[in-house]
Design a protein around this motif. Structure first.
Motif, PDB file in Angstrom:
ATOM      1  N   ASP A  22       0.827  -1.213   0.000  1.00 24.49           N
ATOM      2  CA  ASP A  22       0.000   0.000   0.000  1.00 24.49           C
ATOM      3  C   ASP A  22       0.858   1.258   0.000  1.00 24.49           C
ATOM      4  N   GLY A  44       0.820   1.949  -7.895  1.00 21.85           N
ATOM      5  CA  GLY A  44      -0.179   2.387  -6.928  1.00 21.85           C
ATOM      6  C   GLY A  44       0.283   2.283  -5.491  1.00 21.85           C
ATOM      7  N   CYS A  45       1.563   2.121  -5.289  1.00 25.78           N
ATOM      8  CA  CYS A  45       2.157   2.060  -3.955  1.00 25.78           C
ATOM      9  C   CYS A  45       2.548   3.487  -3.567  1.00 25.78           C
ATOM     10  N   LYS A  96     -10.948   4.524   2.212  1.00 22.93           N
ATOM     11  CA  LYS A  96     -10.588   3.762   0.997  1.00 22.93           C
ATOM     12  C   LYS A  96     -10.814   4.550  -0.286  1.00 22.93           C
ATOM     13  N   SER A  97     -11.863   5.365  -0.328  1.00 21.53           N
ATOM     14  CA  SER A  97     -12.150   6.162  -1.520  1.00 21.53           C
ATOM     15  C   SER A  97     -11.052   7.211  -1.750  1.00 21.53           C
ATOM     16  N   GLU A  98     -10.682   7.894  -0.681  1.00 23.04           N
ATOM     17  CA  GLU A  98      -9.641   8.924  -0.783  1.00 23.04           C
ATOM     18  C   GLU A  98      -8.281   8.290  -1.115  1.00 23.04           C
ATOM     19  N   TRP A  99      -7.986   7.148  -0.500  1.00 24.07           N
ATOM     20  CA  TRP A  99      -6.725   6.449  -0.772  1.00 24.07           C
ATOM     21  C   TRP A  99      -6.655   6.012  -2.243  1.00 24.07           C
ATOM     22  N   ALA A 100      -7.767   5.542  -2.781  1.00 23.31           N
ATOM     23  CA  ALA A 100      -7.815   5.117  -4.185  1.00 23.31           C
ATOM     24  C   ALA A 100      -7.549   6.300  -5.119  1.00 23.31           C
ATOM     25  N   LYS A 101      -8.097   7.483  -4.788  1.00 22.00           N
ATOM     26  CA  LYS A 101      -7.840   8.681  -5.610  1.00 22.00           C
ATOM     27  C   LYS A 101      -6.354   9.043  -5.569  1.00 22.00           C
ATOM     28  N   GLN A 103      -3.858   6.965  -5.013  1.00 25.26           N
ATOM     29  CA  GLN A 103      -3.144   5.963  -5.803  1.00 25.26           C
ATOM     30  C   GLN A 103      -3.266   6.248  -7.303  1.00 25.26           C
ATOM     31  N   LYS A 104      -4.452   6.608  -7.751  1.00 29.93           N
ATOM     32  CA  LYS A 104      -4.660   6.881  -9.184  1.00 29.93           C
ATOM     33  C   LYS A 104      -3.839   8.082  -9.642  1.00 29.93           C
TER      34      LYS A 104
END
Length: 181
Positions: A22, A44-45, A96-101, A103-104
């Protein structure tokens, strides 16, 4: 938990680790280039780095209000600064939503030679334009001074007050000192 060390070169293992992780911690004191964070972001790390050298150039600090950032950056090389960034990352990781943004955004970074070459070409082009503007401004200023001298002295020759316009000189001072040494 388990710990392992792999002290030989392996071109595949780091990619597998970044793909399964992560975040990556890079609290370097010095980092002239830094490929680790670029490879990690591709997978995405999310990098957690000290602001130095190539790390400072490639990782943008996370900012929730502006919806920016590709990782977490801290300035001072000390435990407190590192722990604050680590805590910020752990807090965002729970969303999780903010972390995914995050990562993207990290995965979209373009560290290719094509991108770097285009950036350098633009920088050189801007420098050339700035130099031309500077030279033109000097010429306009000199032409105004020359015209004032003609009007004041009634002299329309190219020789004026001991200076030679054709040689790039006026009033015994070179127009462009860097060209007349």
């Amino acid at each position: 938990g388990q710990v392992a060390a792999n002290l030989k070169f392996d071109g595949v293992l780091p990619h597998q680790m970044f793909a399964g992780a992560d975040a990556v911690l890079i609290p370097s004191r010095f980092e002239p280039s830094g490929l680790t964070q670029m490879e990690a972001m591709r997978y995405g790390c999310v990098p957690i780095v000290r602001k130095t050298g190539g790390l400072a150039d490639t990782v943008e600090n996370y900012d929730a209000l502006k919806n920016l950032g590709t990782g977490f950056v801290f300035d001072d090389f000390n435990t407190n600064a590192f722990l604050i960034s680590l805590t910020r990352a752990a807090t965002i990781f729970t969303d999780k939503s903010e972390w995914a943004k995050l990562q993207k955004r990290a995965m979209k970074q373009d560290f290719s030679w094509e991108h770097s070459a285009a950036e350098y070409a633009k920088m050189f082009s801007d420098a050339i334009k700035a130099q031309r503007t500077k030279i033109l401004a000097k010429k306009r200023l000199t032409n105004r001074h020359y015209a004032r001298g003609i009007l004041a002295n009634g002299d329309s020759s190219t020789r004026h007050q001991g200076g030679d316009i054709e040689a790039g000189r006026f009033c015994d001072r070179p127009l462009f000192p860097e060209h007349h040494r």
